[in-house]
Design a protein around this motif. Structure first.
Motif, PDB file in Angstrom:
ATOM      1  N   GLN A  98       6.125   9.292  13.291  1.00  0.00           N
ATOM      2  CA  GLN A  98       4.903   9.247  14.100  1.00  0.00           C
ATOM      3  C   GLN A  98       3.681   9.544  13.236  1.00  0.00           C
ATOM      4  O   GLN A  98       2.667   8.837  13.310  1.00  0.00           O
ATOM      5  N   ARG A  99       3.773  10.556  12.395  1.00  0.00           N
ATOM      6  CA  ARG A  99       2.636  10.908  11.524  1.00  0.00           C
ATOM      7  C   ARG A  99       2.386   9.813  10.486  1.00  0.00           C
ATOM      8  O   ARG A  99       1.247   9.526  10.139  1.00  0.00           O
ATOM      9  N   PHE A 100       3.470   9.222   9.989  1.00  0.00           N
ATOM     10  CA  PHE A 100       3.306   8.111   9.041  1.00  0.00           C
ATOM     11  C   PHE A 100       2.584   6.953   9.716  1.00  0.00           C
ATOM     12  O   PHE A 100       1.606   6.421   9.190  1.00  0.00           O
ATOM     13  N   ALA A 101       3.034   6.579  10.901  1.00  0.00           N
ATOM     14  CA  ALA A 101       2.426   5.465  11.629  1.00  0.00           C
ATOM     15  C   ALA A 101       0.956   5.751  11.924  1.00  0.00           C
ATOM     16  O   ALA A 101       0.100   4.871  11.804  1.00  0.00           O
ATOM     17  N   ALA A 102       0.644   6.990  12.294  1.00  0.00           N
ATOM     18  CA  ALA A 102      -0.735   7.356  12.609  1.00  0.00           C
ATOM     19  C   ALA A 102      -1.630   7.313  11.373  1.00  0.00           C
ATOM     20  O   ALA A 102      -2.850   7.140  11.488  1.00  0.00           O
ATOM     21  N   SER A 103      -1.031   7.446  10.180  1.00  0.00           N
ATOM     22  CA  SER A 103      -1.833   7.450   8.951  1.00  0.00           C
ATOM     23  C   SER A 103      -2.165   6.050   8.448  1.00  0.00           C
ATOM     24  O   SER A 103      -2.993   5.887   7.555  1.00  0.00           O
ATOM     25  N   LEU A 104      -1.531   5.023   9.028  1.00  0.00           N
ATOM     26  CA  LEU A 104      -1.756   3.649   8.573  1.00  0.00           C
ATOM     27  C   LEU A 104      -3.094   3.120   9.078  1.00  0.00           C
ATOM     28  O   LEU A 104      -3.511   3.429  10.191  1.00  0.00           O
ATOM     29  N   ASP A 105      -3.739   2.293   8.248  1.00  0.00           N
ATOM     30  CA  ASP A 105      -4.945   1.625   8.744  1.00  0.00           C
ATOM     31  C   ASP A 105      -4.506   0.487   9.667  1.00  0.00           C
ATOM     32  O   ASP A 105      -3.321   0.162   9.774  1.00  0.00           O
ATOM     33  N   ALA A 106      -5.455  -0.103  10.353  1.00  0.00           N
ATOM     34  CA  ALA A 106      -5.137  -1.108  11.378  1.00  0.00           C
ATOM     35  C   ALA A 106      -4.357  -2.290  10.806  1.00  0.00           C
ATOM     36  O   ALA A 106      -3.415  -2.782  11.437  1.00  0.00           O
ATOM     37  N   ALA A 107      -4.730  -2.749   9.627  1.00  0.00           N
ATOM     38  CA  ALA A 107      -4.056  -3.910   9.030  1.00  0.00           C
ATOM     39  C   ALA A 107      -2.598  -3.592   8.693  1.00  0.00           C
ATOM     40  O   ALA A 107      -1.697  -4.388   8.966  1.00  0.00           O
ATOM     41  N   ASP A 108      -2.363  -2.414   8.099  1.00  0.00           N
ATOM     42  CA  ASP A 108      -0.988  -2.036   7.757  1.00  0.00           C
ATOM     43  C   ASP A 108      -0.157  -1.786   9.012  1.00  0.00           C
ATOM     44  O   ASP A 108       1.027  -2.129   9.060  1.00  0.00           O
ATOM     45  N   ALA A 109      -0.775  -1.192  10.039  1.00  0.00           N
ATOM     46  CA  ALA A 109      -0.056  -0.971  11.295  1.00  0.00           C
ATOM     47  C   ALA A 109       0.348  -2.302  11.930  1.00  0.00           C
ATOM     48  O   ALA A 109       1.481  -2.452  12.404  1.00  0.00           O
ATOM     49  N   ALA A 110      -0.549  -3.269  11.912  1.00  0.00           N
ATOM     50  CA  ALA A 110      -0.238  -4.593  12.468  1.00  0.00           C
ATOM     51  C   ALA A 110       0.883  -5.256  11.662  1.00  0.00           C
ATOM     52  O   ALA A 110       1.793  -5.870  12.231  1.00  0.00           O
ATOM     53  N   MET A 111       0.818  -5.133  10.341  1.00  0.00           N
ATOM     54  CA  MET A 111       1.856  -5.725   9.494  1.00  0.00           C
ATOM     55  C   MET A 111       3.207  -5.069   9.775  1.00  0.00           C
ATOM     56  O   MET A 111       4.222  -5.754   9.900  1.00  0.00           O
ATOM     57  N   LEU A 112       3.222  -3.742   9.900  1.00  0.00           N
ATOM     58  CA  LEU A 112       4.468  -3.039  10.193  1.00  0.00           C
ATOM     59  C   LEU A 112       5.020  -3.454  11.554  1.00  0.00           C
ATOM     60  O   LEU A 112       6.227  -3.698  11.691  1.00  0.00           O
ATOM     61  N   ARG A 113       4.147  -3.568  12.547  1.00  0.00           N
ATOM     62  CA  ARG A 113       4.575  -4.019  13.873  1.00  0.00           C
ATOM     63  C   ARG A 113       5.263  -5.380  13.777  1.00  0.00           C
ATOM     64  O   ARG A 113       6.333  -5.590  14.339  1.00  0.00           O
TER      65      ARG A 113
END
Length: 142
Positions: A98-113
């Protein structure tokens, strides 16, 4: 380098791995030393390569009186392995993720999704999960 200005732990190993990942073919310790520059002694580079070999981060073959070295896996697989290792000994994996996911910027979060969605559609094979070694053509004529 003085005692007060020592490198952080793992920095020289990371630099050596960077040189090997960037290489077109396996390299000798002298070639790695030349690429690193920074006045490093040959014995220092050779010791780092021996330790990386002991850790199974690099492979080697005999070449004359010495060895040539190449990465045991590609940079992305090595980074993924470190990320998994960071989770292995944690009692609360949920909180870490959860903390890792929260630390991602929007672009990296979208890529991970998107990667998670793609992985659910086409799960990795057992071979792919074991971090495949670098392609044999990177090894030259072994």
């Amino acid at each position: 380098m003085t005692k007060d200005s020592r490198r952080p732990p793992g920095e020289l190993e990371a630099a050596v791995m960077g040189v090997l990942w960037a290489a077109e073919a396996p390299m000798t310790a002298a070639e790695v030393q030349r690429e690193l520059g920074a006045g490093l002694a040959y014995n220092t580079v050779q010791t780092v390569l021996f330790r990386l070999h002991d850790k199974q981060a690099v492979e080697r073959d005999r070449a004359g009186r010495g060895h040539v070295y190449w990465p045991a896996r590609d940079a992305a697989s090595a980074a993924a392995s470190r990320m998994r290792a960071a989770l292995e000994d944690r009692a609360d994996r949920h909180a870490v993720l959860q903390r890792f996911a929260a630390s991602l910027d929007a672009a990296d979060a979208a890529m991970l999704r998107q990667l998670l969605i793609d992985t659910e559609r086409e799960p990795l094979t057992a071979t792919e999960r074991r971090e495949p070694a670098i392609e044999s053509e990177r090894r030259g004529n072994r």
